[in-house]
Scaffold this motif. Sequence first.
Motif, PDB file in Angstrom:
ATOM      1  N   VAL A 114       7.058   1.163   7.626  1.00  0.00           N
ATOM      2  CA  VAL A 114       8.247   1.114   8.474  1.00  0.00           C
ATOM      3  C   VAL A 114       9.462   1.562   7.669  1.00  0.00           C
ATOM      4  O   VAL A 114       9.464   1.505   6.437  1.00  0.00           O
ATOM      5  CB  VAL A 114       8.480  -0.308   9.034  1.00  0.00           C
ATOM      6  N   ASP A 115      10.497   1.997   8.388  1.00  0.00           N
ATOM      7  CA  ASP A 115      11.750   2.339   7.716  1.00  0.00           C
ATOM      8  C   ASP A 115      12.605   1.078   7.579  1.00  0.00           C
ATOM      9  O   ASP A 115      12.165  -0.019   7.932  1.00  0.00           O
ATOM     10  CB  ASP A 115      12.486   3.456   8.456  1.00  0.00           C
ATOM     11  N   ARG A 116      13.815   1.216   7.092  1.00  0.00           N
ATOM     12  CA  ARG A 116      14.656   0.042   6.835  1.00  0.00           C
ATOM     13  C   ARG A 116      15.044  -0.692   8.117  1.00  0.00           C
ATOM     14  O   ARG A 116      15.416  -1.853   8.069  1.00  0.00           O
ATOM     15  CB  ARG A 116      15.882   0.409   6.004  1.00  0.00           C
ATOM     16  N   GLN A 117      14.944  -0.055   9.281  1.00  0.00           N
ATOM     17  CA  GLN A 117      15.221  -0.711  10.559  1.00  0.00           C
ATOM     18  C   GLN A 117      13.955  -1.297  11.189  1.00  0.00           C
ATOM     19  O   GLN A 117      13.978  -1.742  12.331  1.00  0.00           O
ATOM     20  CB  GLN A 117      15.859   0.266  11.557  1.00  0.00           C
ATOM     21  N   GLU A 118      12.826  -1.246  10.456  1.00  0.00           N
ATOM     22  CA  GLU A 118      11.521  -1.741  10.904  1.00  0.00           C
ATOM     23  C   GLU A 118      10.905  -0.875  12.001  1.00  0.00           C
ATOM     24  O   GLU A 118      10.025  -1.327  12.726  1.00  0.00           O
ATOM     25  CB  GLU A 118      11.579  -3.201  11.357  1.00  0.00           C
ATOM     26  N   THR A 119      11.327   0.368  12.118  1.00  0.00           N
ATOM     27  CA  THR A 119      10.701   1.307  13.040  1.00  0.00           C
ATOM     28  C   THR A 119       9.419   1.812  12.388  1.00  0.00           C
ATOM     29  O   THR A 119       9.435   2.257  11.242  1.00  0.00           O
ATOM     30  CB  THR A 119      11.635   2.496  13.331  1.00  0.00           C
ATOM     31  N   THR A 120       8.311   1.749  13.103  1.00  0.00           N
ATOM     32  CA  THR A 120       7.022   2.154  12.558  1.00  0.00           C
ATOM     33  C   THR A 120       6.994   3.661  12.363  1.00  0.00           C
ATOM     34  O   THR A 120       7.221   4.435  13.292  1.00  0.00           O
ATOM     35  CB  THR A 120       5.874   1.732  13.496  1.00  0.00           C
ATOM     36  N   LEU A 121       6.680   4.085  11.132  1.00  0.00           N
ATOM     37  CA  LEU A 121       6.563   5.499  10.811  1.00  0.00           C
ATOM     38  C   LEU A 121       5.104   5.925  10.764  1.00  0.00           C
ATOM     39  O   LEU A 121       4.769   7.051  11.110  1.00  0.00           O
ATOM     40  CB  LEU A 121       7.205   5.778   9.445  1.00  0.00           C
ATOM     41  N   ARG A 122       4.241   5.007  10.331  1.00  0.00           N
ATOM     42  CA  ARG A 122       2.831   5.332  10.147  1.00  0.00           C
ATOM     43  C   ARG A 122       2.019   4.050  10.247  1.00  0.00           C
ATOM     44  O   ARG A 122       2.446   2.997   9.769  1.00  0.00           O
ATOM     45  CB  ARG A 122       2.644   5.959   8.772  1.00  0.00           C
ATOM     46  N   PHE A 123       0.850   4.127  10.884  1.00  0.00           N
ATOM     47  CA  PHE A 123      -0.050   2.983  10.994  1.00  0.00           C
ATOM     48  C   PHE A 123      -1.467   3.507  10.871  1.00  0.00           C
ATOM     49  O   PHE A 123      -1.834   4.476  11.542  1.00  0.00           O
ATOM     50  CB  PHE A 123       0.150   2.277  12.345  1.00  0.00           C
ATOM     51  N   TRP A 124      -2.257   2.900   9.978  1.00  0.00           N
ATOM     52  CA  TRP A 124      -3.629   3.352   9.804  1.00  0.00           C
ATOM     53  C   TRP A 124      -4.526   2.215   9.357  1.00  0.00           C
ATOM     54  O   TRP A 124      -4.078   1.158   8.941  1.00  0.00           O
ATOM     55  CB  TRP A 124      -3.709   4.535   8.848  1.00  0.00           C
ATOM     56  N   GLN A 125      -5.838   2.453   9.477  1.00  0.00           N
ATOM     57  CA  GLN A 125      -6.864   1.491   9.119  1.00  0.00           C
ATOM     58  C   GLN A 125      -7.769   2.131   8.070  1.00  0.00           C
ATOM     59  O   GLN A 125      -8.113   3.309   8.184  1.00  0.00           O
ATOM     60  CB  GLN A 125      -7.680   1.141  10.359  1.00  0.00           C
ATOM     61  N   GLU A 126      -8.149   1.361   7.067  1.00  0.00           N
ATOM     62  CA  GLU A 126      -9.103   1.822   6.059  1.00  0.00           C
ATOM     63  C   GLU A 126     -10.298   0.876   6.070  1.00  0.00           C
ATOM     64  O   GLU A 126     -10.128  -0.343   6.151  1.00  0.00           O
ATOM     65  CB  GLU A 126      -8.476   1.821   4.663  1.00  0.00           C
ATOM     66  N   ILE A 127     -11.502   1.434   5.997  1.00  0.00           N
ATOM     67  CA  ILE A 127     -12.726   0.649   5.984  1.00  0.00           C
ATOM     68  C   ILE A 127     -13.378   0.809   4.612  1.00  0.00           C
ATOM     69  O   ILE A 127     -13.572   1.930   4.141  1.00  0.00           O
ATOM     70  CB  ILE A 127     -13.723   1.123   7.069  1.00  0.00           C
ATOM     71  N   TYR A 128     -13.711  -0.327   3.984  1.00  0.00           N
ATOM     72  CA  TYR A 128     -14.345  -0.354   2.668  1.00  0.00           C
ATOM     73  C   TYR A 128     -15.733  -0.981   2.806  1.00  0.00           C
ATOM     74  O   TYR A 128     -15.894  -1.972   3.525  1.00  0.00           O
ATOM     75  CB  TYR A 128     -13.516  -1.186   1.686  1.00  0.00           C
ATOM     76  N   ASP A 129     -16.722  -0.415   2.108  1.00  0.00           N
ATOM     77  CA  ASP A 129     -18.068  -0.985   2.153  1.00  0.00           C
ATOM     78  C   ASP A 129     -18.161  -2.225   1.262  1.00  0.00           C
ATOM     79  O   ASP A 129     -17.174  -2.650   0.663  1.00  0.00           O
ATOM     80  CB  ASP A 129     -19.129   0.061   1.805  1.00  0.00           C
ATOM     81  N   ASP A 130     -19.364  -2.801   1.158  1.00  0.00           N
ATOM     82  CA  ASP A 130     -19.537  -4.040   0.409  1.00  0.00           C
ATOM     83  C   ASP A 130     -19.362  -3.879  -1.098  1.00  0.00           C
ATOM     84  O   ASP A 130     -19.245  -4.863  -1.820  1.00  0.00           O
ATOM     85  CB  ASP A 130     -20.892  -4.668   0.714  1.00  0.00           C
ATOM     86  N   THR A 131     -19.285  -2.635  -1.590  1.00  0.00           N
ATOM     87  CA  THR A 131     -19.026  -2.401  -3.016  1.00  0.00           C
ATOM     88  C   THR A 131     -17.551  -2.115  -3.285  1.00  0.00           C
ATOM     89  O   THR A 131     -17.156  -1.884  -4.421  1.00  0.00           O
ATOM     90  CB  THR A 131     -19.869  -1.226  -3.559  1.00  0.00           C
ATOM     91  N   GLY A 132     -16.734  -2.101  -2.226  1.00  0.00           N
ATOM     92  CA  GLY A 132     -15.307  -1.849  -2.372  1.00  0.00           C
ATOM     93  C   GLY A 132     -14.922  -0.385  -2.301  1.00  0.00           C
ATOM     94  O   GLY A 132     -13.776  -0.026  -2.541  1.00  0.00           O
ATOM     95  N   ARG A 133     -15.873   0.476  -1.918  1.00  0.00           N
ATOM     96  CA  ARG A 133     -15.619   1.914  -1.833  1.00  0.00           C
ATOM     97  C   ARG A 133     -15.054   2.262  -0.458  1.00  0.00           C
ATOM     98  O   ARG A 133     -15.579   1.842   0.572  1.00  0.00           O
ATOM     99  CB  ARG A 133     -16.927   2.669  -2.060  1.00  0.00           C
ATOM    100  N   LEU A 134     -13.963   3.034  -0.438  1.00  0.00           N
ATOM    101  CA  LEU A 134     -13.360   3.495   0.813  1.00  0.00           C
ATOM    102  C   LEU A 134     -14.326   4.458   1.492  1.00  0.00           C
ATOM    103  O   LEU A 134     -14.740   5.452   0.901  1.00  0.00           O
ATOM    104  CB  LEU A 134     -12.024   4.190   0.537  1.00  0.00           C
TER     105      LEU A 134
END
Length: 78
Positions: free
Chosen positions: A42-62
């Motif tokens: 978010v920017d300083r006014q809390e406006t969302t600039l980017r939103f994403w999800q990352e999934i990691y396996d059981d070994t911690g690899r993206l």
Amino acid sequence: MSTRAQNERKFGQWEELADGGRRYRLEIIGRLGWRARYLKEVDRQETTLRFWQEIYDDTGRLVERHEKLPVDKGHQKV
């Protein structure tokens, strides 16, 4: 648009960015050891600039990323 207090409650973790904005982070652990990490910038006014999800396996690899904002790109294998 969420307020700073709402984002802090929902995500629980954040880092301050150089431009005055923030990057919020929420991690969810699945039953089989996989993790989903939700990130919101978010920017300083809390406006969302980017939103994403990352999934990691059981070994911690993206293994997968899903950018939802500003454009939904769907799930992408890494």
